[in-house]
Scaffold this motif. Structure first.
Motif, PDB file in Angstrom:
ATOM      1  N   MET A 117       0.844  -1.183   0.000  1.00  0.00           N
ATOM      2  CA  MET A 117       0.000   0.000   0.000  1.00  0.00           C
ATOM      3  C   MET A 117       0.886   1.243   0.000  1.00  0.00           C
ATOM      4  SD  MET A 117      -3.122   1.185   2.461  1.00  0.00           S
ATOM      5  CE  MET A 117      -4.139  -0.065   1.754  1.00  0.00           C
ATOM      6  N   LYS A 118       0.516   2.209  -0.837  1.00  0.00           N
ATOM      7  CA  LYS A 118       1.299   3.440  -0.951  1.00  0.00           C
ATOM      8  C   LYS A 118       0.581   4.595  -0.251  1.00  0.00           C
ATOM      9  CE  LYS A 118       3.901   2.760  -5.157  1.00  0.00           C
ATOM     10  NZ  LYS A 118       4.187   3.411  -6.440  1.00  0.00           N
ATOM     11  N   LEU A 119       1.308   5.254   0.659  1.00  0.00           N
ATOM     12  CA  LEU A 119       0.758   6.381   1.419  1.00  0.00           C
ATOM     13  C   LEU A 119       1.331   7.697   0.922  1.00  0.00           C
ATOM     14  CD1 LEU A 119       1.276   5.310   5.148  1.00  0.00           C
ATOM     15  CD2 LEU A 119      -0.619   4.733   3.654  1.00  0.00           C
ATOM     16  N   ALA A 120       0.479   8.726   0.967  1.00  0.00           N
ATOM     17  CA  ALA A 120       0.949  10.105   0.836  1.00  0.00           C
ATOM     18  C   ALA A 120       0.503  10.826   2.095  1.00  0.00           C
ATOM     19  CB  ALA A 120       0.343  10.771  -0.393  1.00  0.00           C
ATOM     20  N   ILE A 121       1.404  11.533   2.722  1.00  0.00           N
ATOM     21  CA  ILE A 121       1.052  12.337   3.891  1.00  0.00           C
ATOM     22  C   ILE A 121       0.973  13.792   3.454  1.00  0.00           C
ATOM     23  CG2 ILE A 121       1.735  13.123   6.184  1.00  0.00           C
ATOM     24  CD1 ILE A 121       3.007  10.430   6.683  1.00  0.00           C
ATOM     25  N   PHE A 122      -0.097  14.473   3.872  1.00  0.00           N
ATOM     26  CA  PHE A 122      -0.257  15.908   3.634  1.00  0.00           C
ATOM     27  C   PHE A 122      -0.038  16.604   4.973  1.00  0.00           C
ATOM     28  CE2 PHE A 122      -3.336  16.213  -0.243  1.00  0.00           C
ATOM     29  CZ  PHE A 122      -2.677  15.182  -0.886  1.00  0.00           C
ATOM     30  N   ALA A 133       6.413  -1.168  11.422  1.00  0.00           N
ATOM     31  CA  ALA A 133       5.211  -1.220  12.263  1.00  0.00           C
ATOM     32  C   ALA A 133       3.959  -0.896  11.448  1.00  0.00           C
ATOM     33  CB  ALA A 133       5.347  -0.261  13.441  1.00  0.00           C
ATOM     34  N   ILE A 134       4.125  -0.072  10.416  1.00  0.00           N
ATOM     35  CA  ILE A 134       3.059   0.184   9.449  1.00  0.00           C
ATOM     36  C   ILE A 134       3.509  -0.470   8.148  1.00  0.00           C
ATOM     37  CG2 ILE A 134       1.814   1.923   8.102  1.00  0.00           C
ATOM     38  CD1 ILE A 134       2.164   3.861  10.444  1.00  0.00           C
ATOM     39  N   GLU A 135       2.728  -1.454   7.679  1.00  0.00           N
ATOM     40  CA  GLU A 135       3.104  -2.199   6.480  1.00  0.00           C
ATOM     41  C   GLU A 135       2.652  -1.448   5.232  1.00  0.00           C
ATOM     42  OE1 GLU A 135       1.849  -6.277   6.742  1.00  0.00           O
ATOM     43  OE2 GLU A 135       2.432  -6.362   8.850  1.00  0.00           O
ATOM     44  N   ALA A 136       3.405  -0.396   4.910  1.00  0.00           N
ATOM     45  CA  ALA A 136       3.078   0.433   3.754  1.00  0.00           C
ATOM     46  C   ALA A 136       4.336   1.140   3.301  1.00  0.00           C
ATOM     47  CB  ALA A 136       2.005   1.454   4.127  1.00  0.00           C
ATOM     48  N   GLN A 137       4.240   1.727   2.128  1.00  0.00           N
ATOM     49  CA  GLN A 137       5.347   2.525   1.601  1.00  0.00           C
ATOM     50  C   GLN A 137       4.946   3.989   1.708  1.00  0.00           C
ATOM     51  OE1 GLN A 137       6.309   1.527  -2.457  1.00  0.00           O
ATOM     52  NE2 GLN A 137       7.327   3.483  -2.792  1.00  0.00           N
ATOM     53  N   LEU A 138       5.746   4.771   2.403  1.00  0.00           N
ATOM     54  CA  LEU A 138       5.496   6.214   2.488  1.00  0.00           C
ATOM     55  C   LEU A 138       6.107   6.836   1.238  1.00  0.00           C
ATOM     56  CD1 LEU A 138       4.525   8.790   3.659  1.00  0.00           C
ATOM     57  CD2 LEU A 138       6.264   8.652   5.429  1.00  0.00           C
ATOM     58  N   ILE A 159      -4.484  -0.433   7.785  1.00  0.00           N
ATOM     59  CA  ILE A 159      -3.804  -0.947   6.584  1.00  0.00           C
ATOM     60  C   ILE A 159      -3.775  -2.472   6.598  1.00  0.00           C
ATOM     61  CG2 ILE A 159      -1.528  -1.080   5.470  1.00  0.00           C
ATOM     62  CD1 ILE A 159      -1.288   1.976   6.245  1.00  0.00           C
ATOM     63  N   LYS A 160      -3.502  -3.043   7.763  1.00  0.00           N
ATOM     64  CA  LYS A 160      -3.482  -4.510   7.880  1.00  0.00           C
ATOM     65  C   LYS A 160      -4.860  -5.081   7.541  1.00  0.00           C
ATOM     66  CE  LYS A 160      -0.519  -6.537  10.529  1.00  0.00           C
ATOM     67  NZ  LYS A 160       0.334  -7.117  11.508  1.00  0.00           N
ATOM     68  N   ASN A 161      -5.928  -4.444   8.044  1.00  0.00           N
ATOM     69  CA  ASN A 161      -7.286  -4.898   7.753  1.00  0.00           C
ATOM     70  C   ASN A 161      -7.605  -4.776   6.268  1.00  0.00           C
ATOM     71  OD1 ASN A 161      -7.688  -5.464  10.435  1.00  0.00           O
ATOM     72  ND2 ASN A 161      -8.861  -3.608  10.866  1.00  0.00           N
ATOM     73  N   GLN A 162      -7.215  -3.656   5.660  1.00  0.00           N
ATOM     74  CA  GLN A 162      -7.500  -3.456   4.230  1.00  0.00           C
ATOM     75  C   GLN A 162      -6.716  -4.467   3.378  1.00  0.00           C
ATOM     76  OE1 GLN A 162      -6.806   0.665   3.173  1.00  0.00           O
ATOM     77  NE2 GLN A 162      -8.732   1.300   4.092  1.00  0.00           N
ATOM     78  N   GLN A 163      -5.481  -4.738   3.761  1.00  0.00           N
ATOM     79  CA  GLN A 163      -4.695  -5.720   3.008  1.00  0.00           C
ATOM     80  C   GLN A 163      -5.275  -7.108   3.184  1.00  0.00           C
ATOM     81  OE1 GLN A 163      -0.780  -4.716   4.489  1.00  0.00           O
ATOM     82  NE2 GLN A 163      -0.384  -3.347   2.765  1.00  0.00           N
ATOM     83  N   GLY A 164      -5.797  -7.394   4.375  1.00  0.00           N
ATOM     84  CA  GLY A 164      -6.440  -8.680   4.633  1.00  0.00           C
ATOM     85  C   GLY A 164      -7.691  -8.863   3.788  1.00  0.00           C
ATOM     86  N   GLU A 165      -8.479  -7.781   3.655  1.00  0.00           N
ATOM     87  CA  GLU A 165      -9.694  -7.824   2.826  1.00  0.00           C
ATOM     88  C   GLU A 165      -9.320  -8.036   1.353  1.00  0.00           C
ATOM     89  OE1 GLU A 165     -11.783  -4.191   3.606  1.00  0.00           O
ATOM     90  OE2 GLU A 165     -12.121  -4.726   5.694  1.00  0.00           O
ATOM     91  N   GLY A 166      -8.207  -7.425   0.948  1.00  0.00           N
ATOM     92  CA  GLY A 166      -7.758  -7.546  -0.448  1.00  0.00           C
ATOM     93  C   GLY A 166      -7.382  -8.971  -0.803  1.00  0.00           C
ATOM     94  N   ARG A 167      -6.906  -9.738   0.173  1.00  0.00           N
ATOM     95  CA  ARG A 167      -6.483 -11.125  -0.074  1.00  0.00           C
ATOM     96  C   ARG A 167      -7.645 -12.097  -0.081  1.00  0.00           C
ATOM     97  NH1 ARG A 167      -2.701 -10.125   4.171  1.00  0.00           N
ATOM     98  NH2 ARG A 167      -0.868  -9.116   3.307  1.00  0.00           N
ATOM     99  N   SER A 168      -8.720 -11.762   0.660  1.00  0.00           N
ATOM    100  CA  SER A 168      -9.822 -12.729   0.788  1.00  0.00           C
ATOM    101  C   SER A 168     -10.742 -12.727  -0.418  1.00  0.00           C
ATOM    102  CB  SER A 168     -10.633 -12.448   2.055  1.00  0.00           C
ATOM    103  OG  SER A 168     -11.104 -11.136   2.059  1.00  0.00           O
TER     104      SER A 168
END
Length: 194
Positions: free
Chosen positions: A1-6, A25-30, A185-194
């Protein structure tokens, strides 16, 4: 998952999130920091961590829609999945909201719906309420009105000053925001796999 911080200012919440991403700790790419103020301290924080920075002001554009269209173009180019507002001091308009509906998260220094807007900490302090706190919520077309994801209370002690309350709020923000993002993010990635 790709994050953008504003962000628009000091960037202490940006730093807390960036550090959590760096240690896994956050499984994403900043992917990037977007800042609407070219001299904001958050830009120095991002550069010191080798995180790409994009910075321009709404004043550089004829309209808010054109400003947001340029941001949207950059986000789409980078294939950003989630926008995280960490002290971004502008109201998001329909150009960004339509595309990133339910994919834009904000942090606010009060227990929403109480004390929305620019001065949440100060408003709570001068209202003499016994507690305030921190809210993390999805962004909608209102000001701090989107669906609440998480909240944490902060007691306002008799001896608190506005400065001491601000410090207490920021301490909670720096722990709560990365923790909530990691779970989300973990929940969203989990939903993406199911």
């Amino acid at each position: 998952m790709k994050l953008a911080i504003f962000a628009s200012g000091n960037g202490s919440n940006f730093q807390a999130i960036a550090e959590a991403v760096a240690i896994g700790a956050i499984e994403a790419q900043l992917t990037l920091l977007f800042c609407d103020k070219k001299d904001a301290y958050v830009i120095k924080r991002a550069r010191s961590m080798s995180i790409p920075v994009i910075s321009f002001s709404p004043n550089d554009f004829e309209s808010k829609a054109m400003y947001e269209a340029e941001i949207l173009h950059l986000l789409e180019e980078e294939q950003i999945d989630l926008i995280v507002l960490a002290g971004y001091m502008r109201i998001i308009g329909p150009t960004l909201l339509e595309v990133f509906s339910k994919r834009m998260i904000n942090i606010h220094p009060s227990l929403l719906p109480d004390f929305p807007g620019l001065h949440g900490i100060k408003d709570a302090f001068y209202a003499n309420v016994p507690e305030t706190g921190v809210t993390i919520h999805y962004v909608d077309d209102g000001v701090d009105t989107g669906p609440i994801i998480a909240q944490e209370k902060v007691v306002i002690d008799m001896l608190d000053t506005l400065d001491s309350l601000e410090k207490k709020i920021h301490n909670v923000e720096h722990k709560l925001f990365p923790t909530v993002l990691a779970k989300l993010i973990k929940n969203q990635q989990g939903e993406g796999r199911s």
